[in-house]
Write a protein that holds these residues in place. Structure first.
Motif, PDB file in Angstrom:
ATOM      1  N   UNK A  12       0.874  -1.177   0.000  1.00  0.00           N
ATOM      2  CA  UNK A  12       0.000   0.000   0.000  1.00  0.00           C
ATOM      3  C   UNK A  12       0.905   1.219   0.000  1.00  0.00           C
ATOM      4  N   UNK A  13       0.517   2.250  -0.709  1.00  0.00           N
ATOM      5  CA  UNK A  13       1.294   3.487  -0.705  1.00  0.00           C
ATOM      6  C   UNK A  13       2.774   3.229  -0.865  1.00  0.00           C
ATOM      7  N   UNK A  14       3.552   3.663   0.118  1.00  0.00           N
ATOM      8  CA  UNK A  14       4.997   3.482   0.070  1.00  0.00           C
ATOM      9  C   UNK A  14       5.464   2.309   0.933  1.00  0.00           C
ATOM     10  N   UNK A  15       4.550   1.479   1.422  1.00  0.00           N
ATOM     11  CA  UNK A  15       4.925   0.355   2.287  1.00  0.00           C
ATOM     12  C   UNK A  15       5.375  -0.837   1.437  1.00  0.00           C
ATOM     13  N   UNK A  16       6.661  -1.180   1.497  1.00  0.00           N
ATOM     14  CA  UNK A  16       7.163  -2.269   0.651  1.00  0.00           C
ATOM     15  C   UNK A  16       6.735  -3.655   1.141  1.00  0.00           C
ATOM     16  N   UNK A  17       6.567  -4.555   0.166  1.00  0.00           N
ATOM     17  CA  UNK A  17       6.314  -5.960   0.483  1.00  0.00           C
ATOM     18  C   UNK A  17       7.411  -6.849  -0.101  1.00  0.00           C
ATOM     19  N   UNK A  36      11.071 -10.871   0.786  1.00  0.00           N
ATOM     20  CA  UNK A  36       9.726 -10.396   1.047  1.00  0.00           C
ATOM     21  C   UNK A  36       9.802  -9.547   2.309  1.00  0.00           C
ATOM     22  N   UNK A  37       8.876  -8.622   2.465  1.00  0.00           N
ATOM     23  CA  UNK A  37       8.822  -7.727   3.619  1.00  0.00           C
ATOM     24  C   UNK A  37       7.377  -7.692   4.097  1.00  0.00           C
ATOM     25  N   UNK A  38       7.192  -7.898   5.391  1.00  0.00           N
ATOM     26  CA  UNK A  38       5.833  -7.810   5.933  1.00  0.00           C
ATOM     27  C   UNK A  38       5.480  -6.335   6.107  1.00  0.00           C
ATOM     28  N   UNK A  39       4.481  -5.845   5.355  1.00  0.00           N
ATOM     29  CA  UNK A  39       4.091  -4.441   5.499  1.00  0.00           C
ATOM     30  C   UNK A  39       3.333  -4.233   6.819  1.00  0.00           C
ATOM     31  N   UNK A  40       3.190  -2.987   7.258  1.00  0.00           N
ATOM     32  CA  UNK A  40       2.460  -2.737   8.502  1.00  0.00           C
ATOM     33  C   UNK A  40       1.076  -3.390   8.486  1.00  0.00           C
ATOM     34  N   UNK A  41       0.786  -4.118   9.537  1.00  0.00           N
ATOM     35  CA  UNK A  41      -0.488  -4.849   9.695  1.00  0.00           C
ATOM     36  C   UNK A  41      -0.732  -5.848   8.564  1.00  0.00           C
ATOM     37  N   UNK A  42       0.296  -6.124   7.770  1.00  0.00           N
ATOM     38  CA  UNK A  42       0.202  -7.037   6.631  1.00  0.00           C
ATOM     39  C   UNK A  42      -0.967  -6.665   5.707  1.00  0.00           C
ATOM     40  N   UNK A  43      -1.171  -5.363   5.534  1.00  0.00           N
ATOM     41  CA  UNK A  43      -2.271  -4.860   4.703  1.00  0.00           C
ATOM     42  C   UNK A  43      -1.809  -4.590   3.277  1.00  0.00           C
ATOM     43  N   UNK A  44      -2.697  -4.913   2.331  1.00  0.00           N
ATOM     44  CA  UNK A  44      -2.432  -4.738   0.905  1.00  0.00           C
ATOM     45  C   UNK A  44      -3.580  -4.019   0.234  1.00  0.00           C
ATOM     46  N   UNK A  45      -3.253  -3.283  -0.814  1.00  0.00           N
ATOM     47  CA  UNK A  45      -4.234  -2.707  -1.712  1.00  0.00           C
ATOM     48  C   UNK A  45      -4.498  -3.759  -2.797  1.00  0.00           C
ATOM     49  N   UNK A  46      -5.759  -4.058  -3.106  1.00  0.00           N
ATOM     50  CA  UNK A  46      -6.041  -5.064  -4.145  1.00  0.00           C
ATOM     51  C   UNK A  46      -5.370  -4.745  -5.484  1.00  0.00           C
ATOM     52  N   UNK A  55       0.611 -11.640  -2.049  1.00  0.00           N
ATOM     53  CA  UNK A  55      -0.579 -11.599  -1.208  1.00  0.00           C
ATOM     54  C   UNK A  55      -0.187 -11.552   0.270  1.00  0.00           C
ATOM     55  N   UNK A  56      -1.122 -11.143   1.132  1.00  0.00           N
ATOM     56  CA  UNK A  56      -0.842 -11.161   2.563  1.00  0.00           C
ATOM     57  C   UNK A  56      -0.364 -12.535   3.059  1.00  0.00           C
ATOM     58  N   UNK A  57      -0.884 -13.607   2.485  1.00  0.00           N
ATOM     59  CA  UNK A  57      -0.448 -14.948   2.902  1.00  0.00           C
ATOM     60  C   UNK A  57       1.040 -15.172   2.614  1.00  0.00           C
ATOM     61  N   UNK A  58       1.574 -14.454   1.634  1.00  0.00           N
ATOM     62  CA  UNK A  58       2.988 -14.602   1.277  1.00  0.00           C
ATOM     63  C   UNK A  58       3.906 -13.901   2.272  1.00  0.00           C
ATOM     64  N   UNK A  59       3.396 -12.877   2.953  1.00  0.00           N
ATOM     65  CA  UNK A  59       4.254 -12.089   3.841  1.00  0.00           C
ATOM     66  C   UNK A  59       3.874 -12.203   5.313  1.00  0.00           C
ATOM     67  N   UNK A  60       2.888 -13.029   5.622  1.00  0.00           N
ATOM     68  CA  UNK A  60       2.430 -13.132   7.010  1.00  0.00           C
ATOM     69  C   UNK A  60       3.580 -13.491   7.958  1.00  0.00           C
ATOM     70  N   UNK A  61       4.521 -14.314   7.500  1.00  0.00           N
ATOM     71  CA  UNK A  61       5.654 -14.705   8.339  1.00  0.00           C
ATOM     72  C   UNK A  61       6.972 -14.064   7.896  1.00  0.00           C
TER      73      UNK A  61
END
Length: 160
Positions: A12-17, A36-46, A55-61
């Motif tokens: 999302x925005x400037x938050x890297x994944x 991979x990088x877990x973004x804040x709250x693991x939130x993504x823009x569709x 996807x969030x499942x890819x960065x959850x850990x």
């Protein structure tokens, strides 16, 4: 030609994944790093998911930016840095560092990086998307995979 090429994919925005970094010494790729990088709250823009397929499942850990920052720092510090559309990747880095209480000035890199978009636009290539420049220069690319994008950017810079 000694430099470092970097590419971020964002959630999302400037938050890297994801980040890809390619180190070039005397015209030869000597190191590649991807994470991979877990973004804040693991939130993504569709929309960003549709672009890069992360996807969030890819960065959850995955590790946070702060956890992988030492790897980024050792590859960027005191280097010439190159990116395709450098202002995007530079802003991702600056804003994410600020969010984590890290000082961009400590990297001792240029205020503006080398930009393959500007270089290839000046050469008359249109459009200047990474995929277009790579097609024009016969460079293999898995577009929107951070390491492939960083590697392609490095090769474009070597051919400038």
């Amino acid at each position: 030609m000694t430099f470092t090429a970097i590419d971020f994919e964002t959630a999302t925005g400037y938050h890297p994944c994801s980040v890809g970094i390619v180190t070039v010494e005397n015209g030869v790729i000597v190191d590649e790093y991807v994470s991979l990088i877990k973004p804040p709250n693991n939130e993504y823009n569709p929309f960003t998911i549709r672009v890069h397929g992360i996807y969030p499942k890819d960065t959850i850990n995955a590790k946070s930016f702060f956890q992988i920052y030492p790897e980024i720092e050792k590859r960027l510090k005191n280097r010439v840095v190159v990116a395709h559309n450098e202002s995007f990747d530079r802003n991702v880095l600056i804003k994410t560092m600020l969010l984590h209480g890290l000082n961009y000035d400590d990297l001792n890199i240029a205020e503006k990086w080398e930009c393959t978009v500007k270089i290839y636009k000046a050469k008359g290539i249109r459009p200047t998307k990474l995929s277009d420049c790579c097609r024009e220069m016969n460079i293999h690319l898995n577009h929107h995979e951070a390491l492939s994008d960083a590697r392609a950017c490095a090769k474009l810079y070597l051919l400038k």
